[in-house]
Design an enzyme around this catalytic site. Structure first.
Site, PDB file in Angstrom:
ATOM      1  N   HIS A  64      -6.533  52.094  -8.846  1.00 57.31           N
ATOM      2  CA  HIS A  64      -5.986  53.446  -8.801  1.00 57.31           C
ATOM      3  C   HIS A  64      -6.577  54.280  -9.941  1.00 57.31           C
ATOM      4  O   HIS A  64      -6.845  53.764 -11.038  1.00 57.31           O
ATOM      5  CB  HIS A  64      -4.460  53.425  -8.893  1.00 57.31           C
ATOM      6  N   ASP A 119      -5.566  56.418 -12.116  1.00 56.60           N
ATOM      7  CA  ASP A 119      -4.964  56.509 -13.449  1.00 56.60           C
ATOM      8  C   ASP A 119      -5.212  55.267 -14.287  1.00 56.60           C
ATOM      9  O   ASP A 119      -4.805  55.207 -15.452  1.00 56.60           O
ATOM     10  CB  ASP A 119      -3.459  56.801 -13.355  1.00 56.60           C
ATOM     11  N   HIS A 145       1.958  45.495  -5.444  1.00 61.75           N
ATOM     12  CA  HIS A 145       1.619  46.916  -5.483  1.00 61.75           C
ATOM     13  C   HIS A 145       1.056  47.326  -4.124  1.00 61.75           C
ATOM     14  O   HIS A 145       0.914  46.497  -3.221  1.00 61.75           O
ATOM     15  CB  HIS A 145       0.613  47.170  -6.609  1.00 61.75           C
ATOM     16  N   ASP A 193       0.644  47.544 -12.286  1.00 62.58           N
ATOM     17  CA  ASP A 193       1.682  48.242 -11.536  1.00 62.58           C
ATOM     18  C   ASP A 193       2.282  47.278 -10.522  1.00 62.58           C
ATOM     19  O   ASP A 193       1.566  46.574  -9.800  1.00 62.58           O
ATOM     20  CB  ASP A 193       1.091  49.440 -10.796  1.00 62.58           C
ATOM     21  N   HIS A 214       3.979  53.116 -18.910  1.00 63.84           N
ATOM     22  CA  HIS A 214       3.659  53.643 -17.574  1.00 63.84           C
ATOM     23  C   HIS A 214       4.824  54.477 -17.028  1.00 63.84           C
ATOM     24  O   HIS A 214       5.375  54.203 -15.963  1.00 63.84           O
ATOM     25  CB  HIS A 214       3.314  52.492 -16.618  1.00 63.84           C
TER      26      HIS A 214
END
Length: 303
Positions: free
Chosen positions: A64, A66, A139, A210, A268
């Site tokens: 991802h 980010d 995730h 994540d 996060h």
């Protein structure tokens, strides 16, 4: 070991925090490993006390933006700075294509040796001092958490006792410090393990990617000295968090509690949260796991 949080936001940067990047400095060796590299990580790096020339490895949890959009800029700036030391990047399948495409299309290159290793769950590396394993997260795309384990350090060699027993000093002391057996010129066999003090237990660090709640979390964080876990949203937004492959404050804290971790560092955070919201997020975590701290950009923690 020392953790420096260069970015503690999830999804998009905000005025309070940049997106995810965590630097791990292995104090004895002085080198630094980076976990994720969100947009503008190199800017954050320059504002910290970290030295770019000491950056040796980068571990990416998932693809991802980010977590990876800072990679092309950091890698090319490292070349422009004339840093010759090699770099190794570890990450899920696709990380090679992302890096090579970004460099190729922009006419960029690295002037230092760059190795890209696409990982799967299991052992990532063991350099004799530190062991790193990857654990699959829950995730929306392929994502990993990393468990970093220092090897136990042998106890101190009892040199006075060796001297008293007539064992002369020499290069064989290194073998004795390693707990090996040696044979002296007079025929005596000496077992180094008999002359070592208690070993020092190596530190264990768990850095989660994540993730929504997952069964492997308890194994990844088992008895960790420090567990770094995402807390994207507050407890009241559990369905929203889990539906997007994320965890809440209470869910992260429950992992720390059940896994036997000694400390938890939460990071996060969604860009919806401002500085004034920190106390609420921390209170929710500490209601389940008291030894919780909240990371913020440029925060430094000893492991």
């Amino acid at each position: 070991m020392q953790l420096t949080f260069l970015g503690t936001g999830g999804g998009a940067p905000s005025l309070q925090r940049n997106v995810t990047a965590i630097a791990l400095t292995l104090s004895k060796r002085g080198d630094t490993w980076l976990f994720d590299c969100g947009e503008a990580t190199q800017h954050q790096y320059m504002r910290s006390a970290l030295k770019p020339g000491k950056l040796e490895k980068i571990f990416i949890t998932h693809l991802h933006g980010d977590h990876i959009f800072g990679l092309p800029g950091l890698l090319t700036s490292r070349s422009m700075a004339g840093i010759p030391e090699p770099m190794t990047i570890y990450g899920p399948k696709g990380i090679r294509q992302f890096i090579e495409t970004a460099l190729s299309l922009s006419g960029s290159y690295t002037s230092y040796p760059l190795e890209i290793v696409e990982i799967e769950a299991g052992l990532v590396l063991d350099d004799g001092e530190v062991r790193v394993t990857a654990w699959p997260m829950n995730h929306v795309i392929e994502c990993y958490g990393y468990r970093i384990e220092q090897h136990d350090k042998p106890g101190f060699l009892d040199a006075p006792r060796l001297k008293a027993e007539g064992v002369p000093r020499g290069p064989w002391y290194q073998d004795l410090k390693a707990g090996k057996r040696i044979q002296l010129e007079d025929g005596r066999e000496i077992n180094g393990a008999d002359y070592l003090g208690p070993a020092t237990k190596g530190k264990v660090l768990a850095i989660f990617g994540d993730t929504a709640p997952t069964e492997v979390a308890l194994q990844l964080a088992a008895n960790a000295d420090v567990m770094v876990h995402e807390t994207t949203l507050e407890a009241a937004l559990q369905d929203k968090a889990n539906g997007r492959g994320h965890s809440t404050t209470l869910q992260a804290a429950e992992v720390a509690k059940q896994s036997g971790a000694k400390r938890m560092i939460a990071t996060h955070f969604s860009s919806r949260y401002l500085s004034k919201d920190r106390e609420k997020l921390l209170a929710e975590c500490q209601s389940v796991f008291a030894a919780t701290e909240l990371a913020h950009d440029f925060a430094v923690f000893e492991v």
